[in-house]
Design a protein around this motif. Structure first.
Motif, PDB file in Angstrom:
ATOM      1  N   MET A  35       0.931  -1.422  -0.082  1.00 30.68           N
ATOM      2  CA  MET A  35       0.014  -0.143   0.115  1.00 30.68           C
ATOM      3  C   MET A  35       1.225   1.526   0.224  1.00 30.68           C
ATOM      4  O   MET A  35       2.424   1.400   1.230  1.00 30.68           O
ATOM      5  CB  MET A  35      -1.032  -0.180   1.412  1.00 30.68           C
ATOM      6  CG  MET A  35      -2.031   1.057   1.537  1.00 30.68           C
ATOM      7  SD  MET A  35      -2.782   0.650   2.835  1.00 30.68           S
ATOM      8  CE  MET A  35      -4.365  -0.253   2.225  1.00 30.68           C
ATOM      9  N   LYS A  36       0.338   1.843  -1.175  1.00 30.58           N
ATOM     10  CA  LYS A  36       1.442   3.198  -0.711  1.00 30.58           C
ATOM     11  C   LYS A  36       1.273   4.442   0.436  1.00 30.58           C
ATOM     12  O   LYS A  36      -0.147   4.655   0.684  1.00 30.58           O
ATOM     13  CB  LYS A  36       0.944   4.015  -2.239  1.00 30.58           C
ATOM     14  CG  LYS A  36       1.989   5.381  -3.184  1.00 30.58           C
ATOM     15  CD  LYS A  36       1.523   5.373  -3.943  1.00 30.58           C
ATOM     16  CE  LYS A  36       0.713   7.535  -3.678  1.00 30.58           C
ATOM     17  NZ  LYS A  36       0.130   7.396  -5.335  1.00 30.58           N
ATOM     18  N   ILE A  43       0.560   7.699   2.758  1.00 27.95           N
ATOM     19  CA  ILE A  43       0.000   8.690   1.921  1.00 27.95           C
ATOM     20  C   ILE A  43       1.515  10.204   2.642  1.00 27.95           C
ATOM     21  O   ILE A  43       1.489   9.962   3.728  1.00 27.95           O
ATOM     22  CB  ILE A  43      -1.218   8.827   3.203  1.00 27.95           C
ATOM     23  CG1 ILE A  43      -2.157   8.229   3.020  1.00 27.95           C
ATOM     24  CG2 ILE A  43      -1.746  10.243   2.998  1.00 27.95           C
ATOM     25  CD1 ILE A  43      -2.799   8.137   1.270  1.00 27.95           C
ATOM     26  N   TYR A  97       2.928  14.033   1.927  1.00 29.57           N
ATOM     27  CA  TYR A  97       2.175  15.469   1.424  1.00 29.57           C
ATOM     28  C   TYR A  97       3.760  15.764   1.895  1.00 29.57           C
ATOM     29  O   TYR A  97       4.386  16.045   1.632  1.00 29.57           O
ATOM     30  CB  TYR A  97       1.593  15.821   2.821  1.00 29.57           C
ATOM     31  CG  TYR A  97       0.366  15.602   1.926  1.00 29.57           C
ATOM     32  CD1 TYR A  97      -0.837  15.792   1.315  1.00 29.57           C
ATOM     33  CD2 TYR A  97      -0.359  14.163   3.036  1.00 29.57           C
ATOM     34  CE1 TYR A  97      -2.088  15.649   1.077  1.00 29.57           C
ATOM     35  CE2 TYR A  97      -2.056  13.777   3.134  1.00 29.57           C
ATOM     36  CZ  TYR A  97      -2.772  14.437   1.415  1.00 29.57           C
ATOM     37  OH  TYR A  97      -3.557  13.685   1.911  1.00 29.57           O
ATOM     38  N   GLU A 117       0.984   2.152   7.379  1.00 25.10           N
ATOM     39  CA  GLU A 117       0.982   2.684   6.418  1.00 25.10           C
ATOM     40  C   GLU A 117      -0.544   3.328   6.503  1.00 25.10           C
ATOM     41  O   GLU A 117      -0.442   3.893   5.680  1.00 25.10           O
ATOM     42  CB  GLU A 117       1.519   1.697   5.571  1.00 25.10           C
ATOM     43  CG  GLU A 117       0.506   0.434   5.234  1.00 25.10           C
ATOM     44  CD  GLU A 117       0.927  -0.595   6.406  1.00 25.10           C
ATOM     45  OE1 GLU A 117      -0.120  -2.043   5.823  1.00 25.10           O
ATOM     46  OE2 GLU A 117       1.253  -0.273   7.164  1.00 25.10           O
ATOM     47  N   GLN A 118      -1.379   3.054   6.813  1.00 21.88           N
ATOM     48  CA  GLN A 118      -2.796   2.938   7.385  1.00 21.88           C
ATOM     49  C   GLN A 118      -2.734   4.967   8.513  1.00 21.88           C
ATOM     50  O   GLN A 118      -3.580   4.913   7.868  1.00 21.88           O
ATOM     51  CB  GLN A 118      -3.248   1.526   7.979  1.00 21.88           C
ATOM     52  CG  GLN A 118      -3.546   0.863   6.602  1.00 21.88           C
ATOM     53  CD  GLN A 118      -4.865   0.343   7.412  1.00 21.88           C
ATOM     54  OE1 GLN A 118      -6.075   0.579   7.380  1.00 21.88           O
ATOM     55  NE2 GLN A 118      -4.456  -1.422   6.425  1.00 21.88           N
ATOM     56  N   ASN A 139      -0.640   6.157   9.817  1.00 23.27           N
ATOM     57  CA  ASN A 139       0.109   7.409   9.293  1.00 23.27           C
ATOM     58  C   ASN A 139       0.243   8.732   8.142  1.00 23.27           C
ATOM     59  O   ASN A 139       0.196   8.470   7.575  1.00 23.27           O
ATOM     60  CB  ASN A 139       1.817   7.239   9.698  1.00 23.27           C
ATOM     61  CG  ASN A 139       1.869   6.324  10.839  1.00 23.27           C
ATOM     62  OD1 ASN A 139       1.314   6.565  11.867  1.00 23.27           O
ATOM     63  ND2 ASN A 139       3.341   5.690  10.689  1.00 23.27           N
ATOM     64  N   CYS A 140       0.405   9.541   8.508  1.00 26.84           N
ATOM     65  CA  CYS A 140       0.253  10.559   7.807  1.00 26.84           C
ATOM     66  C   CYS A 140       1.745  11.537   7.622  1.00 26.84           C
ATOM     67  O   CYS A 140       2.204  12.136   8.858  1.00 26.84           O
ATOM     68  CB  CYS A 140      -0.257  11.924   7.636  1.00 26.84           C
ATOM     69  SG  CYS A 140      -1.098  12.543   6.102  1.00 26.84           S
TER      70      CYS A 140
END
Lengths: 279, 567
Positions: free
Chosen positions: B1-2, B4, B6, B164-165, B167-168
């Motif tokens: 999974m990629k 997230i 910014y 991976e789900q 964390n931002c």
């Protein structure tokens, strides 16, 4: 994989003060909007099915263009696709016309295993649309469903009945209206919200995931929808007034003492109310 | 999974966070470069956890929105009439001489929660059809800071258990969280200088019969007569609304401040009663204010991959109550530096340090430095207010402030003159040396003997509410299973309760709570600390005043908490 359709509706926000138009209808333009509370239980059931046995979940709504907001909300909760049935000719549809239009959307989608709806809406409160769709599609229906177990193509459900519950079992395809005593809608997950935001920025992906369709697209007869297709006549609407009050707190003593004081106070209040009612 | 990720992640959707986001969007649009920004906000909706006075110098709003008077920016009005009023139990009178910083004429009257709600909405519109992406995550609280070595790489915002789900990630994280999470950053990198001095503010919005728009009162005196720093404010808003509030310093010896009751006492005075007559309470809320200023700012405002802005950086200036404008300016500078750093692809501490330099060299730093002893002046000269002010107010209540003033003067001329001179000297910036402020939690004294207040006569009961009643007007909603306030050791609380109750006081968490959350439960002869978390308005006063550091307020999850819309 199972194909699940959830019917949801955007309604005026119950916590905001929706105005009433001079003709007695709700001033929807001024009211804030929200996902119908009852539909949250249906959406939760769909997500549960998806996460337990695997399913492709499509949210369907009917309404003016802003209703797309509830489809995005459904996707943020974990649904896969959204379909908005929007058409000026749908305005002022009653339950008969609405169920007619919505059952056409099921035909448009194609093969469906489970259709989920909420119990009723907070703006119409009829609880008729779900069962009407099932009748029009000639599907078995489980109304007031609390809990659900899926095995292969069979659904076992517990439904609320007066004074207790009833266990039922039926084969798919079927329609289920979910009671508000079922599991409440869970919180959105960050990852799903983030992915939906990314998807909305990608036009091709957005068009693939969220579709906007008209009566003609789903092959519905416009004469059977909207005001012309609705035999219901709305009588008078009026504002009942506002609720207010003040609270009393019992504290400082042992819990037992406080509870006794509370009961005493409630008894006194009920005597007052009884006097007020019966003079 | 990629994962997230910014370019910039802003923690906190208050005035500083949203200002930074706007500034970044403006910069990227001007430069024509793509930029990905995320804002995480613990409240369900933007503005719902934002509470401020607020009367603000227009300079920062003007800088960020040059067309703020016509672009829909939600103004509650402009101050046309500014008063600094001495409030007695029976009468009120404007002070004959008021420091110039208290003249608010021409300033903007704002509801900061409305401003934040508007800024969030406007932010999304601003980025339509551009290469700039702003993702607003309201209802997601930043819970942990993520590091890669010594570099901040983002925050954890969810708790499914899969990194991976949950964390931002971001290249640069800007903390504009009023310290709720950035205190961990400050602790990890040992960035604190002096302790912060906090005050707690409680505020109500009233719908009134009369129109007070454009009028601003700051009050001194009743009911804060014990020398503790604080005062009241009454701001006339548009649409016949009135903001009324009370601020009290938490560096008080009194462990039983009862902030909501201080506000109720102020409302009982005839001066306020005539304003509220026929009116209706619309909303209630509370918030803390970091008042210490210069000496309590972190040593460094940037580390590798992160910056601290606004109240989290302690930019609030108690002189003239300049909070909003300085928080916005700090956020704008942080955003400018962040954008420049991204362009150069250098997000090291050295590159981000330009933020602190520009902030302290600019007007924010200059003003904060000039007023660095201002708050301390009041702490050091408490006697001036506890000994003399009540005498003056007594004269005022009898109809002649002068006579009260004269009486006060002769009751102890030496103390008044030397105290007064010292106060003025410190207020004017004439101190020396670095200040090391005491922790607020060390101030409450178990044996404090509060002087009972003389009750004003003839107040209308309908303008005065019990604390539990008021909490109803904060519209708090919590998710099932919420436990955002941690009590570390129940035995420590038991000892603390015994110590304070021996002095006839409640423990400070109970006495200073703004929303009836904390209480002492008596059961089977034993007393313990208990919390009604569903009332909490998330002001964090309990954590600040807990003498034993036995409480930590974490961000509540899933958008739980009060709804301060309009405050």
């Amino acid at each position: 994989m199972l194909k699940v359709v959830v019917f949801i509706k955007q309604v005026p926000d119950t916590s905001s003060k929706a105005g009433v138009n001079p003709d007695g209808t709700i001033d929807r333009a001024r009211a804030k909007r929200m996902l119908n509370n009852f539909d949250r239980y249906a959406l939760q059931k769909a997500i549960e099915i998806k996460r337990s046995v695997g399913a492709e979940v499509t949210c369907v709504t009917m309404g003016p263009p802003p209703a797309i907001e509830v489809l995005v909300e459904g996707l943020e909760h974990g649904a896969d696709y959204g379909i908005l049935l929007t058409d000026k000719r749908l305005a002022a549809s009653d339950t008969l016309a609405t169920a007619y239009a919505l059952h056409k959307v099921v035909g448009y989608i194609g093969q469906v295993d489970i259709i989920l709806t909420g119990l009723q809406t907070t703006d119409g409160d009829t609880a008729q649309v779900g069962p009407q769709i099932a009748e029009r599609l000639d599907l078995p229906q489980i109304s007031y469903c609390e809990s659900l177990t899926i095995t292969g193509k069979t659904a076992k459900a517990r439904r609320v009945v007066e004074g207790g519950f009833q266990n039922v079992e039926t084969a798919m395809p079927l329609l289920i209206t979910v009671a508000n005593s079922a599991t409440p809608l869970g919180h959105k997950r960050f990852i799903e919200v983030a992915q939906v935001k990314e998807m909305l920025r990608t036009p091709e992906e957005r068009a693939r995931r969220i579709k906007s369709v008209s009566l003609d697209d789903v092959g519905a007869d416009a004469a059977r929808t909207g005001l012309v297709g609705s035999p219901t006549v709305v009588g008078k609407t009026w504002k009942l007034g506002e609720v207010g009050g003040s609270c009393k707190v019992f504290e400082g003593e042992a819990v037992e003492t406080e509870v006794a004081r509370l009961l005493e106070s409630l008894a006194a209040d009920s005597r007052n109310i009884a006097e007020m009612l019966h003079g | 999974m990629k994962r997230i990720e910014y370019d910039v992640l802003i923690v906190g959707g208050g005035i500083a966070g949203l200002t930074a986001a706007h500034r970044l969007v403006d910069a990227a649009k001007t430069a024509g470069t793509p930029l990905r920004i995320a804002v995480v906000e613990k409240a369900k909706n933007f503005g719902a956890h934002v509470l401020s006075g607020a009367v603000s110098n227009p300079r920062s709003v003007k800088k960020l929105f040059p067309d703020y008077e016509t672009n829909g920016f939600p103004l509650e009005g402009k101050c046309a009439e500014s008063h600094l009023t001495l409030l007695g139990a029976q009468r009120a009178k404007d002070m004959p001489f008021a420091p110039p910083e208290m003249n608010k004429t021409g300033y903007l009257i704002l509801s900061l929660s409305n401003v934040c709600a508007w800024m969030a909405e406007n932010l999304v519109e601003k980025t339509k059809d551009t290469a700039v992406a702003v993702d607003l995550y309201n209802g997601f609280a930043a819970q942990d800071i993520l590091y890669s070595g010594q570099r901040v790489t983002g925050v954890r915002v969810d708790d499914t258990g899969a990194p991976e789900q949950d964390n931002c990630y971001a290249k640069i994280t800007i903390f504009a969280d009023k310290g709720l999470l950035s205190r961990d950053l400050i602790e990890k990198f040992n960035l604190a200088q002096s302790n912060q001095t906090y005050a707690v503010g409680v505020k109500e919005i009233w719908e009134t019969d009369q129109d007070f728009s454009g009028k601003v009162w700051h009050t001194l005196g009743y009911p804060l007569m014990d020398g503790n720093f604080g005062g009241g404010f009454i701001y006339g808003l548009k649409d016949k609304k009135l903001a009324i509030g009370m601020v009290a310093g938490l560096d008080s010896e009194n462990p039983n401040l009862q902030p909501p009751q201080i506000l109720q006492a102020m409302k009982k005075t005839p001066f306020v009663q005539q304003m509220l007559k026929g009116g209706k309470l619309a909303r209630y809320g509370a918030s803390i204010i970091p008042e210490a200023g210069w000496f309590a700012m972190p040593k460094e405002l940037a580390v590798d991959g992160a910056m601290i802005a606004g109240d989290a950086a302690g930019t609030m200036d108690i002189k003239g109550f300049s909070g909003v404008d300085k928080a916005m300016e700090s956020a704008m500078i942080a955003a400018d530096v962040a954008f420049g750093a991204l362009q150069k692809n250098d997000i090291s501490k050295a590159a981000l340090a330009a933020y602190q330099e520009a902030l302290l060299d600019g007007w924010v730093g200059q003003e904060l430095k000039a007023s660095r002893y201002y708050r301390h002046a009041f702490h050091e000269n408490k006697a001036l207010f506890s000994d003399y002010l009540p005498v003056v107010l007594k004269g005022l209540d009898k109809g002649c402030m002068m006579s009260g003033g004269v009486k006060a003067f002769f009751s102890g001329p030496g103390g008044l003159i030397s105290g007064g001179l010292n106060l003025l000297k410190l207020m004017g910036g004439g101190g020396s040396g670095e200040l090391r402020l005491p922790e607020d939690r060390t101030c409450p004294k178990p044996k404090h003997n509060a002087v009972p207040l003389a009750e004003p006569e003839g107040f209308a009961k309908n303008s005065v509410y019990l604390t539990p009643d008021m909490v109803f007007y904060a519209h708090t909603h919590y998710h099932h299973g919420n436990d955002h306030i941690k009590e570390f050791d129940a035995a420590v609380c038991k000892k603390c309760i015994a110590r304070f109750e021996a002095g006839n006081n409640p423990p400070p968490c109970v006495g200073d709570c703004t929303a009836d959350v904390h209480s002492v439960l008596a059961k089977d002869g034993a007393k313990s600390h208990q919390m009604a978390l569903e009332n909490c308005v998330q002001c964090r006063t309990c954590e600040i005043v807990c003498p034993e550091k036995n409480i930590r307020v974490n961000p509540a999850l899933h958008g739980s908490g009060p709804d301060f819309r309009g405050l």
